[in-house]
Design a protein around this motif. Sequence first.
Motif, PDB file in Angstrom:
ATOM      1  N   GLN A 148       0.831  -1.204   0.000  1.00  0.00           N
ATOM      2  CA  GLN A 148       0.000   0.000   0.000  1.00  0.00           C
ATOM      3  C   GLN A 148       0.863   1.251   0.000  1.00  0.00           C
ATOM      4  O   GLN A 148       0.547   2.235  -0.682  1.00  0.00           O
ATOM      5  N   ALA A 149       1.962   1.212   0.759  1.00  0.00           N
ATOM      6  CA  ALA A 149       2.867   2.361   0.794  1.00  0.00           C
ATOM      7  C   ALA A 149       3.466   2.623  -0.582  1.00  0.00           C
ATOM      8  O   ALA A 149       3.520   3.767  -1.045  1.00  0.00           O
ATOM      9  N   ARG A 154       3.818   5.856  -5.545  1.00  0.00           N
ATOM     10  CA  ARG A 154       3.818   5.975  -7.009  1.00  0.00           C
ATOM     11  C   ARG A 154       2.782   6.990  -7.480  1.00  0.00           C
ATOM     12  O   ARG A 154       3.079   7.824  -8.343  1.00  0.00           O
ATOM     13  N   GLU A 155       1.593   6.932  -6.906  1.00  0.00           N
ATOM     14  CA  GLU A 155       0.565   7.898  -7.297  1.00  0.00           C
ATOM     15  C   GLU A 155       0.996   9.319  -6.955  1.00  0.00           C
ATOM     16  O   GLU A 155       0.752  10.255  -7.712  1.00  0.00           O
ATOM     17  N   VAL A 309      11.670   4.885  -9.973  1.00  0.00           N
ATOM     18  CA  VAL A 309      12.407   5.668 -10.955  1.00  0.00           C
ATOM     19  C   VAL A 309      11.442   6.216 -12.007  1.00  0.00           C
ATOM     20  O   VAL A 309      10.437   5.572 -12.343  1.00  0.00           O
ATOM     21  N   LYS A 310      11.756   7.405 -12.500  1.00  0.00           N
ATOM     22  CA  LYS A 310      10.964   8.029 -13.562  1.00  0.00           C
ATOM     23  C   LYS A 310      11.730   7.891 -14.872  1.00  0.00           C
ATOM     24  O   LYS A 310      12.885   8.287 -14.972  1.00  0.00           O
ATOM     25  N   ARG A 311      11.064   7.285 -15.857  1.00  0.00           N
ATOM     26  CA  ARG A 311      11.701   7.111 -17.165  1.00  0.00           C
ATOM     27  C   ARG A 311      10.624   7.074 -18.242  1.00  0.00           C
ATOM     28  O   ARG A 311       9.434   6.916 -17.944  1.00  0.00           O
ATOM     29  N   LYS A 312      11.044   7.184 -19.474  1.00  0.00           N
ATOM     30  CA  LYS A 312      10.086   7.173 -20.584  1.00  0.00           C
ATOM     31  C   LYS A 312       9.570   5.759 -20.838  1.00  0.00           C
ATOM     32  O   LYS A 312      10.327   4.791 -20.829  1.00  0.00           O
ATOM     33  N   ALA A 430       3.021   0.261 -15.126  1.00  0.00           N
ATOM     34  CA  ALA A 430       3.140   1.689 -14.791  1.00  0.00           C
ATOM     35  C   ALA A 430       2.307   2.477 -15.800  1.00  0.00           C
ATOM     36  O   ALA A 430       2.439   2.269 -17.005  1.00  0.00           O
ATOM     37  N   HIS A 431       1.431   3.359 -15.315  1.00  0.00           N
ATOM     38  CA  HIS A 431       0.600   4.130 -16.255  1.00  0.00           C
ATOM     39  C   HIS A 431       1.368   5.356 -16.710  1.00  0.00           C
ATOM     40  O   HIS A 431       2.299   5.822 -16.043  1.00  0.00           O
TER      41      HIS A 431
END
Length: 433
Positions: A148-149, A154-155, A309-312, A430-431
């Motif tokens: 849940q965490a 992520r949101e 991590v944030k990626r394309k 991942a959306h």
Amino acid sequence: MAKNGNATVRQLQRTLYQKSKQAKRLRFYSLYDKVWREDVLWEAWRQVKQNKRAPGIDGQAIDEIILQGKEREMIIHLQEALREKRYEFSPVRCVEIPKPKGGVRRLGIATVEDRVVQTAMKIVMEPIFEADFHDCSYGYRPQRNAQQASEAIREDLYDRAWSVVEIDFKSYFDSIPRAKLLTLIRMRIADGSLLKLIQQSLRVGVHYEGKIWPTKVGVPQGSPISPLYSNIYLNLIDQLWHKRGYPEQLGATLHRYADDAILVCRQSATAALEAFESIAKRMDLTINREKTHITKLTEGFDFIGYHFVKRKSPTSGKNSIYIFPTKTSQQKIRHKLKAWTSRRAPIKPAEFVQLVNRMVTGWANYYRHTNASDAFRRLQRFIDNRFRRYLTYRSKRHGFGWKHYPDAKLHAMGLIYIGSGWIGYTPKPAHDG
């Protein structure tokens, strides 16, 4: 509340929670008699048995109590000692556990009887304080978990976040000021007998290197009730962070799992860290600046075993937030499997399979909701090869065993299969955003 096996205990917890939730300033004056209730002690014993920890300073093991048929005798003894207010906690046996990032964490292993009493205390106290805990914390709380965490984080990261502050407390459990902790506890508990038992649980000595060392500050790690004490104290940070409006003023949202915390930042991460450190300092807690980092999302960060991590996205080309098992977690499960699954292991194939399946199932369940398909496939190859080498050595064959023990045969023998993510399960993607 916690899923207890005893209906009367569940009802007790439900009643305490509802009373505490309805009246934020209500103090409870009659709780001690509930700690030594027979149904509460039996439920506490059930939970202690389920956790299966090592013996304490007296060397008495859980299995020994069960095999000797002394369960009821122990419950009666504890009930009488608590009712007559003569119960005394024993010193804890100290063991050192290596930390993933270096150093050791000292855990105190209490005796079985002490663990039962502390669990009974937790059963009574937890619903009262659970009503006060903030939604931003997830660790060691009923019906809350790491999954849940991770999903909440992520949101939150999708909401215009650009960096994260990874916060590390310096020796948190060893530095909790007991006087301030007891002040917070007294805001809800006014039962003098229970407060004395709480104080005694905090003052227990530590058996280390053949000596009993007294403790004057901090909370003993490893006891059933220490996570509750931890949450009671850190809840003050949670409440102050939101009461002061920092999520809006500083653009920083707080997520906490026990003493692990992060700030998801949309504005100045430095300002957010300074504000957090200011609150911690007033609570006599120290932020370890060497292990506290400000990290850009594109660089990625680790939290409670997850790597964010944030990626394309390879399909849409838009920026997405991905969650993977951390490298440390992947190495840890491999090392654990290596330690228990030697090709010379003197066990039968069925036992080998059962051992591997039990370890891998827990690990895979922890990550099944993430983007862990590559990690699952790598782990699948690893356990297939371990089992194949074991079978080849056992049958006195040569080589790696690919011909005689193909993957299909291994899985037909019952070896777990997680290569596609999970049997009949597709991980949540991942959306884009």
